[in-house]
Design a protein around this motif. Structure first.
Motif, PDB file in Angstrom:
ATOM      1  N   ALA A 171       0.827  -1.210   0.000  1.00 49.64           N
ATOM      2  CA  ALA A 171       0.000   0.000   0.000  1.00 49.64           C
ATOM      3  C   ALA A 171       0.860   1.258   0.000  1.00 49.64           C
ATOM      4  CB  ALA A 171      -0.935  -0.004   1.211  1.00 49.64           C
TER       5      ALA A 171
ATOM      6  N   SER B 189      -2.949  13.112   4.445  1.00 47.82           N
ATOM      7  CA  SER B 189      -3.895  11.985   4.406  1.00 47.82           C
ATOM      8  C   SER B 189      -3.276  10.686   3.878  1.00 47.82           C
ATOM      9  CB  SER B 189      -5.093  12.355   3.532  1.00 47.82           C
ATOM     10  OG  SER B 189      -4.686  12.534   2.178  1.00 47.82           O
ATOM     11  N   THR B 190      -1.985  10.717   3.549  1.00 51.57           N
ATOM     12  CA  THR B 190      -1.376   9.553   2.896  1.00 51.57           C
ATOM     13  C   THR B 190      -1.428   8.308   3.775  1.00 51.57           C
ATOM     14  OG1 THR B 190       0.108  10.915   1.571  1.00 51.57           O
ATOM     15  CG2 THR B 190       0.743   8.622   1.895  1.00 51.57           C
TER      16      THR B 190
ATOM     17  N   LEU C  61      -2.301   5.752  -5.797  1.00 48.40           N
ATOM     18  CA  LEU C  61      -2.323   6.984  -5.006  1.00 48.40           C
ATOM     19  C   LEU C  61      -1.334   8.015  -5.506  1.00 48.40           C
ATOM     20  CD1 LEU C  61      -2.556   5.401  -1.427  1.00 48.40           C
ATOM     21  CD2 LEU C  61      -4.428   6.200  -2.883  1.00 48.40           C
ATOM     22  N   ASP C  62      -0.716   7.744  -6.630  1.00 51.51           N
ATOM     23  CA  ASP C  62       0.230   8.662  -7.259  1.00 51.51           C
ATOM     24  C   ASP C  62       1.410   9.003  -6.341  1.00 51.51           C
ATOM     25  OD1 ASP C  62       1.047  10.106  -9.492  1.00 51.51           O
ATOM     26  OD2 ASP C  62       0.224  12.004  -8.701  1.00 51.51           O
TER      27      ASP C  62
ATOM     28  N   ASP D 185      -3.557   7.491   6.088  1.00 55.62           N
ATOM     29  CA  ASP D 185      -4.927   6.965   6.124  1.00 55.62           C
ATOM     30  C   ASP D 185      -5.301   6.322   4.794  1.00 55.62           C
ATOM     31  OD1 ASP D 185      -5.266   7.795   8.722  1.00 55.62           O
ATOM     32  OD2 ASP D 185      -6.135   9.737   8.159  1.00 55.62           O
ATOM     33  N   ASP D 186      -4.875   6.965   3.696  1.00 53.44           N
ATOM     34  CA  ASP D 186      -5.187   6.417   2.375  1.00 53.44           C
ATOM     35  C   ASP D 186      -4.525   5.047   2.170  1.00 53.44           C
ATOM     36  OD1 ASP D 186      -6.629   8.699   1.835  1.00 53.44           O
ATOM     37  OD2 ASP D 186      -5.004   9.687   0.733  1.00 53.44           O
ATOM     38  N   THR D 187      -3.268   4.937   2.563  1.00 48.98           N
ATOM     39  CA  THR D 187      -2.574   3.651   2.391  1.00 48.98           C
ATOM     40  C   THR D 187      -3.154   2.585   3.309  1.00 48.98           C
ATOM     41  OG1 THR D 187      -0.866   4.370   3.965  1.00 48.98           O
ATOM     42  CG2 THR D 187      -0.414   4.693   1.619  1.00 48.98           C
TER      43      THR D 187
ATOM     44  N   GLY E  63       0.558   1.889  -3.834  1.00 54.49           N
ATOM     45  CA  GLY E  63       0.448   3.330  -3.580  1.00 54.49           C
ATOM     46  C   GLY E  63       0.945   4.146  -4.756  1.00 54.49           C
TER      47      GLY E  63
ATOM     48  N   ARG F 200      -6.356   2.383   4.196  1.00 50.60           N
ATOM     49  CA  ARG F 200      -7.597   1.925   3.556  1.00 50.60           C
ATOM     50  C   ARG F 200      -7.284   1.003   2.381  1.00 50.60           C
ATOM     51  NH1 ARG F 200      -9.421   7.241   4.915  1.00 50.60           N
ATOM     52  NH2 ARG F 200      -8.552   8.084   2.977  1.00 50.60           N
ATOM     53  N   LEU F 201      -6.249   1.332   1.633  1.00 53.88           N
ATOM     54  CA  LEU F 201      -5.858   0.495   0.512  1.00 53.88           C
ATOM     55  C   LEU F 201      -5.409  -0.885   0.995  1.00 53.88           C
ATOM     56  CD1 LEU F 201      -5.423   0.328  -2.536  1.00 53.88           C
ATOM     57  CD2 LEU F 201      -3.142   1.302  -2.208  1.00 53.88           C
TER      58      LEU F 201
END
Length: 551
Positions: free
Chosen positions: A105, A214-215, A114-115, A217-219, A110, A221-222
């Motif tokens: 992630a 937010s990275t 997630l770029d 949290d984003d990773t 990522g 969730r991924l």
């Protein structure tokens, strides 16, 4: 059955590709022991080839193939009871994707979704400073992946000569590689923690990696989404197994030599049925059809069994097993059968190398006894070292003669040895002819030895040979770890007695009339003698020769 062999090959190919990637990845971690700059420089050599279209495609194909094979293997099993090594490997394998999602992630996934632009500094910053629990997951992932790989290689290659010889070195590598990799990871983490004390450095690393507030949290969730997908996928074969149980079908009856009678699940292998009913049975390779330790003799029902597939046939051919010997891990009977395990339940992979067709059968065989004459007197005149040297050279010549003529060295008794002819096939004439050819080679070998040791011997070495043909119990026998293919019974005792008669008749060879008849040989003009042998009602007829007859 053919598909099973193809699947096994694909599973191995995929595993080796993944192992190559893992070794490169861990080697890259080791470079962090030098410096973080060295690890980043090494990444271009060790890891970038795996990130290109060719390397990435190969790695993805290997991963998907290996993963799909694992899920299919779970579905295909008729029982979840299995040996400890197999359970350990399967458990580690199913755990890997959960841990790997946490790592992917923030790296590969990522980057794609997630770029992100992750690098060593940003990854280590996240694992050691921003979210230490991810670092713990990373350390566990390294150990789990490495443990799964090592257990898989051990299950596949355990018991093979080269593997057993290399095992101490392989064990050292198995410990050194993850230890150095984790040490490099810790060293890199320490360097990052020192650098993270400077807010400017941290800001620059986060900016280069395109990581924002937010990275994390984003990773997460991924990673959770990937774990959920993995959980759903591994639930699928278990659900399929439940549906298959509901389907029912004819349940063949399996009778074990211990008296247990069990009903097998439709489509189950014999090994799975035994494991499902808690009947201990050897399976060093985890039921993959390689080690042959699960071999059984089918006592009844063999005529209704399907023919062995390529994988089983290859394994059985390697140990020269007869038709009634099958591998419990590959045998899926549709009719009732009775089995006898041929190896103890605690057999290891090395035991699988034992001959599979001679584990205790009555058969017609040619037995040869050879004895060195005058060895007692020779031993009194020679130093122990010299005596052992002479015996070593004598046995060397005798075994060379056996090898050249298709004989099998069985065992030695002091200054003599016992050999067998006719272990393969049922051609008695061929076996007797080969035994006589072996005797001629032995005589030639003894003449050569006498010529070489002429200065060491007061008189040339002599020997006596006894050859007999008859029924004997032939098989692998002896203590564990020192088993040999040999024979026991009246035929063996009679041959030993015939060899002893060479002294009484002052001759080179005593050949039983039974052996001569089995070989289709006749000796007009040669007297036929008789001798009473202890334990036999009828006298044994034989011929005495001063030289080996025929050619």
């Amino acid at each position: 059955m053919v598909a099973l062999g193809i699947r096994a090959d694909l599973r191995l190919a995929g595993a080796l590709v993944i192992l190559a990637f893992v070794v490169c990845h861990l080697a890259n971690h080791m470079l962090a022991l030098v410096s973080l700059d060295a690890a980043m420089a090494g990444h271009e050599i060790l890891m970038e080839p795996w990130e290109g279209a060719l390397g990435g495609g190969l790695l993805m194909a290997a991963g998907l193939t290996h993963y799909a094979n694992a899920l299919w293997a779970v579905y295909e099993r008729r029982t979840l009871r299995m040996g400890g090594s197999e359970a350990w490997q399967l458990g580690l394998g199913l755990l890997i994707p959960f841990l790997m999602m946490i790592h992917l992630a923030g790296t590969g996934l990522g980057e794609a979704l997630l770029d992100l632009e992750p690098g060593y500094p940003s990854v280590l910053l996240g694992q050691w400073v921003m979210s230490p629990w991810r670092g713990l997951a990373q350390a566990i992932l390294v150990l789990v992946v490495w443990g799964h790989a090592c257990s898989g290689l051990h299950l596949r290659y355990g018991g093979r000569d080269r593997y057993e010889r290399a095992k101490p070195w392989l064990l050292a590598l198995a410990v050194v590689i993850p230890t150095l990799a984790l040490a490099g990871w810790v060293s890199g983490g320490a360097q990052v923690m020192r650098s993270a004390a400077d807010p400017a450095w941290t800001g620059r690393v986060l900016a280069e990696a395109r990581m924002g507030p937010s990275t994390l949290d984003d990773t997460l969730r991924l990673a959770l989404a990937g774990m959920g997908l993995h959980l759903l996928l591994i639930a699928t074969p278990f659900a399929g197994r439940l549906l298959r149980h509901v389907g029912g079908g004819r349940r063949p009856q399996l009778t074990h030599s211990n008296g247990r009678v069990i009903r097998m699940m439709p489509g189950s292998t014999v090994l799975e049925a035994l494991q499902d009913h808690a009947i201990a049975h050897a399976s060093a390779c985890g039921g993959k059809g390689r080690c042959t330790t699960c071999r059984v003799r089918v006592r009844s029902g063999v005529e209704k069994l399907p023919s062995p597939g390529p994988l089983e046939a290859n394994a059985l051919g390697r140990i020269e097993a007869p038709p009634e010997v099958r591998l419990a891990c590959q045998l899926r009977p549709e009719h009732d059968l009775t089995i006898l395990p041929l190896l103890p339940s605690d057999a290891v992979a090395a035991d699988g190398r034992l001959h599979g067709g001679l584990d205790g059968r009555e058969r017609q065989i040619v037995v040869v006894f050879i004895d060195l004459r005058g060895s007692t007197t020779l031993g009194e005149a020679k130093m122990p070292y010299d005596m052992l040297f002479i015996l070593h050279r004598f046995f060397q010549q005798m075994t060379r003669a056996l090898t050249a003529t298709g004989g099998h060295y069985s065992n030695f008794t002091g200054d003599g040895l016992m050999a067998l002819y006719g272990l393969k096939g049922n051609d008695s004439a061929k076996a007797v002819t080969a035994a006589l050819a072996g005797a001629r080679e032995m005589v030639a070998g003894l003449d050569k030895l006498n010529a070489e040791l002429a200065m060491e011997l007061e008189a040339p070495l002599r020997m006596g040979i006894g050859i007999h043909y008859g029924q004997a119990i032939v098989g692998t026998m002896g203590p564990p770890g020192a088993q040999i293919v040999s024979a026991i019974g009246d035929t063996v005792n009679t041959t030993a007695r015939l060899e002893g008669l060479t002294k009484d008749h002052d001759c080179l060879l005593v050949l039983s009339a039974a052996a001569a008849e089995a070989g289709g040989l006749s000796f007009p003009g040669i007297p036929r003698h008789q001798v009473a042998v202890k334990g036999r009602v009828e006298a044994v007829e034989f011929y005495a020769f001063g030289e080996i007859p025929g050619r």
